[in-house]
Design an enzyme around this catalytic site. Structure first.
Site: not given
Ligand SMILES: [Zn+2]
Lengths: 264, 457
Positions: A95, A128, A208
């Site tokens: 990320c 997002r 993640h």
């Protein structure tokens, strides 16, 4: 002689979002289950470290503020990291870490320079991108480090599962190959195309989850590369009982199909 | 007139949902009421003679509200508070509407305690001006919903800014929360003053000075990023506390501390049956608010001692000769705190972990890797894992060095509960640690078997 490998965890105090610690735990356990001694060195802002002695580099994601602080410190290490990556140092960046290993990150207000390990750049997106991800690595992995166990399409190890949550969109240049291709999720540019980035033994991704526990073959791949970096030889890693890991991987595949993704 | 109709509709909606047992009894009435009378919250909250108290922050809202309600009731006030875990605007509208007369000219209480989600704060302080706002702490929680921690702080800051007449009580041990002082002139601080050293070795959520971006130095910390901090660069540091706890004594089933109110000469020992350091923080928050409202310390003291656990916060339920203890987990800090509390005594525990990843749980389950489950890996005798992401929980336990032979995976919560109870001996406790929607599911199962009275408290 006991095998010994060294992992440097970059900025654990600032770049520790989204359970990225699970990756360190996984590498540590999967080494220790095979009697490999993995030393973990925490590197925070200002700490000096001799990267020649390091085999594996890890950098996780952080909050905006954390990212800004470490960006300056990371730049000071740019030449050294680049040099060692070219000499086979293994790196996993997630990320925000992935973004900073690229050329730059253009936010809405400023341009944060990265260290350019990856021929890539990131721009702030409007939305997002959040949700479960499935990445196909059967094709892309053929172009990773030659001579290492690749993941064939029929292989149950041909996918990576995880969870993405980013607004930055990362575009790869010609010298950076994708980690894989999105089967489910948004990916680097939010278009369901490619995911992550690879240069030599450096890997970047938005996954993640944590990434490595549920994708143990990828963890083992990194360990094999790290062994090669240290001992200039291939290693046949002892097989482990990965039933629980496989179950979790399979459950994540199913969940990626049923749970809805959002972009806000 | 609109209020009358809104109230009428809300009451009908509640009755309907109770009759049909369709659920939604906590938010649907408010949703309808606000549609009909958009100013209903403002109007009705204004009818509370002693005003409203707003409790926000990541962890401890529900328990703090419950403790405060007990204290205020003991002092003779009639209190209403939204204890059903519905802390969004429509939940508050529901609860005000259902507690007022039809005309909306009277609310059936002296004072209101509202538990409000961080993200809902600006909307609420736009509608009511509370007498007091308390911010308990800020931890990473369901990041996929709220974005990042600094942004959450900004959101709360903007809410405080909208309500300049409110007294604002801030947790001085939390560098993110203490910094909210810049949004108000009526600031008071609460916190713990004791060099406790946390067993936690894990990552700190926020170690960065908000003023200059430098890393904070910690003399000691209690858990997460709560502790005695100072910025070596700009001097930002833990403020002097107006209300504090010292001389802490923590056990699995009760805790005591000495409460010091800076404007009073005498200190008082406070005792709570709720376990863990995090519950002492809740007790301290309740003490600080009550003192700020002018309630005598001896009333606070006696009332707090009587308080039992709130919904899913170490609530215990008897099942035959066995007992269930429900401990809601929703973020890594809370999870680690619950685990640490279970290690206060060294008896091997029966553990039941339920991990869901629905919207209200947070769809990203990465956070379980930040919870320090390693602390309890030698203190269990059997473990059951369940929920939509049971496999992930099992995997977490494997990498936390649990004895895999002790662990059973059953995704169906009802079946898993039966299995976990089966393995629990008579006179033993089964510690259940569910995420939010798993807790609701579990409660429904217990309710259908007549083991709990209501679906919500
Ligand atoms: Zn500072």
């Amino acid at each position: 002689m006991k095998i010994k490998l060294t992992l440097a965890h970059l900025y654990p105090d600032n770049m520790n979002l989204y359970g990225d610690l699970g990756n360190i735990v996984t590498l540590e356990k999967r080494c220790s289950w095979r009697q490999i001694d993995l030393e973990i060195i925490k590197v925070n802002v200002g700490d000096s470290i001799d990267l020649e002695k390091v085999d594996l580099l890890f950098l996780g994601g952080g909050q905006d503020q954390g990212q800004k602080i470490i960006a300056t410190d990371l730049l000071k290490r740019k030449e050294e990291i680049q040099k060692e990556i070219d000499r086979g140092l293994v790196a996993l960046t997630i990320c925000g870490g992935f973004q900073l290993f690229g050329q730059y990150f253009q936010t809405k207000t400023e341009k944060i320079p990265g260290i350019g390990v990856f021929d890539s750049y990131t721009v702030a997106g409007e939305k997002r991108l959040i949700g479960n991800v499935v990445v196909d690595i059967s094709k892309s992995s053929q172009e990773w480090t030659p001579g290492f166990n690749h993941f064939t399409p029929k292989d149950k190890r041909a996918t990576l599962v995880g969870f993405e949550n980013h607004s930055g969109q990362t575009i790869l240049g010609s010298k950076c190959k994708p980690l894989g291709y999105i089967k489910k999720g948004f990916g680097n540019r939010g278009d369901g195309g490619y995911e992550g980035g690879v240069y030599k033994n450096a890997f970047g991704t938005y996954l993640h989850g944590s990434l490595l526990p549920k994708n143990p073959w990828f963890a083992d791949y990194l360990i094999s590369l790290a062994y090669f970096r240290r001992y200039h030889d291939n290693i046949d890693l002892a097989l482990l009982d990965d039933q629980i890991e496989l179950e979790a991987h399979r459950a994540a595949l199913t969940r990626a199909e049923t749970a809805k993704t959002v972009s806000i | 007139m609109r209020i009358l109709i809104a109230n009428l509709i809300a009451k009908i909606a509640r009755t309907a949902s109770r009759l049909t047992k369709s659920g939604g009894g906590t938010t649907l009435p408010g949703l309808l009421a606000e549609k009909i009378a958009p100013n209903i919250i403002t109007k009705l909250a204004g009818r509370l003679p002693q005003g409203t108290i707003i409790i926000t922050g990541t962890n401890g809202k529900t328990t703090t509200a419950k403790m405060l309600a007990a204290i205020l009731e003991a002092s003779g006030l009639k209190v209403i508070y939204n204890s059903s875990g519905s802390n969004l605007s429509r939940g508050i509208a529901s609860f005000l509407s259902l507690n007022s007369n039809l005309l909306g000219t009277k609310v059936n209480a002296d004072i209101g305690i509202f538990e409000v989600d961080e993200a809902t704060m600006p909307e609420i302080t736009g509608k009511i001006s509370p007498r007091l706002i308390i911010v308990t702490n800020l931890f990473r929680d369901q990041l996929d919903r709220y974005g990042e921690l600094n942004k959450t702080a900004e959101i709360i800051g903007s809410a405080i800014d909208k309500s300049p007449q409110s007294t604002v009580l801030l947790n001085g041990d939390d560098p993110l929360v203490a910094d909210l002082k810049k949004f108000s002139h009526k600031i008071r601080y609460f916190g713990i003053d004791e060099p406790l050293v946390s067993k936690s070795t894990g990552a700190i959520d926020s170690k960065i000075c908000l003023h200059c971006g430098h890393e904070l130095d910690y003399e000691y910390r209690y858990f997460g990023h709560l502790g005695r901090y100072q910025c070596p660069n700009c001097g930002y540091k833990k403020p002097d506390l107006d209300y504090k706890f010292t001389k802490l004594d923590l056990k699995v089933d009760e805790s005591t501390a000495l409460f010091k109110n800076n404007s009073e000469k005498e200190d008082f020992t406070i005792k709570t049956k709720l376990p863990g350091l995090y519950n002492l923080y809740n007790a301290l928050a309740a003490c600080a608010i009550a003192s700020e409202l002018g309630i005598k310390t001896f009333i606070i003291q006696t009332a707090l001692e009587q308080v039992s656990a709130a919904f899913g916060r170490m609530e215990t339920i008897a099942i035959g000769k066995k007992r269930l203890a429900l401990l809601l987990v929703k973020n890594p800090t809370g999870f680690t705190q619950v685990i640490e509390t279970l290690t206060y005594d060294k008896k091997p525990k029966n553990l039941f972990l339920i991990l869901n990843d629905k919207f209200a749980d947070g769809t990203d389950i990465s956070w379980i890797w930040d919870a320090e489950l390693e602390m309890i890996n030698r203190l269990t005798k059997n473990v059951t894992v369940s929920g939509l992401r049971a496999e992930d929980m099992l995997l977490r336990l494997k990498y936390a060095d649990f004895d895999l032979k002790q662990i059973l995976l059953e995704k169906n919560i009802a079946l898993a509960l039966a299995a976990a109870l089966e393995k629990t001996n008579d006179n033993e406790v089964l510690y259940v640690l569910p995420t939010y929607t798993a807790m609701l599911e579990l409660r429904k199962i217990l309710f259908n078997r007549g083991l709990v009275k209501g679906l919500v408290e």
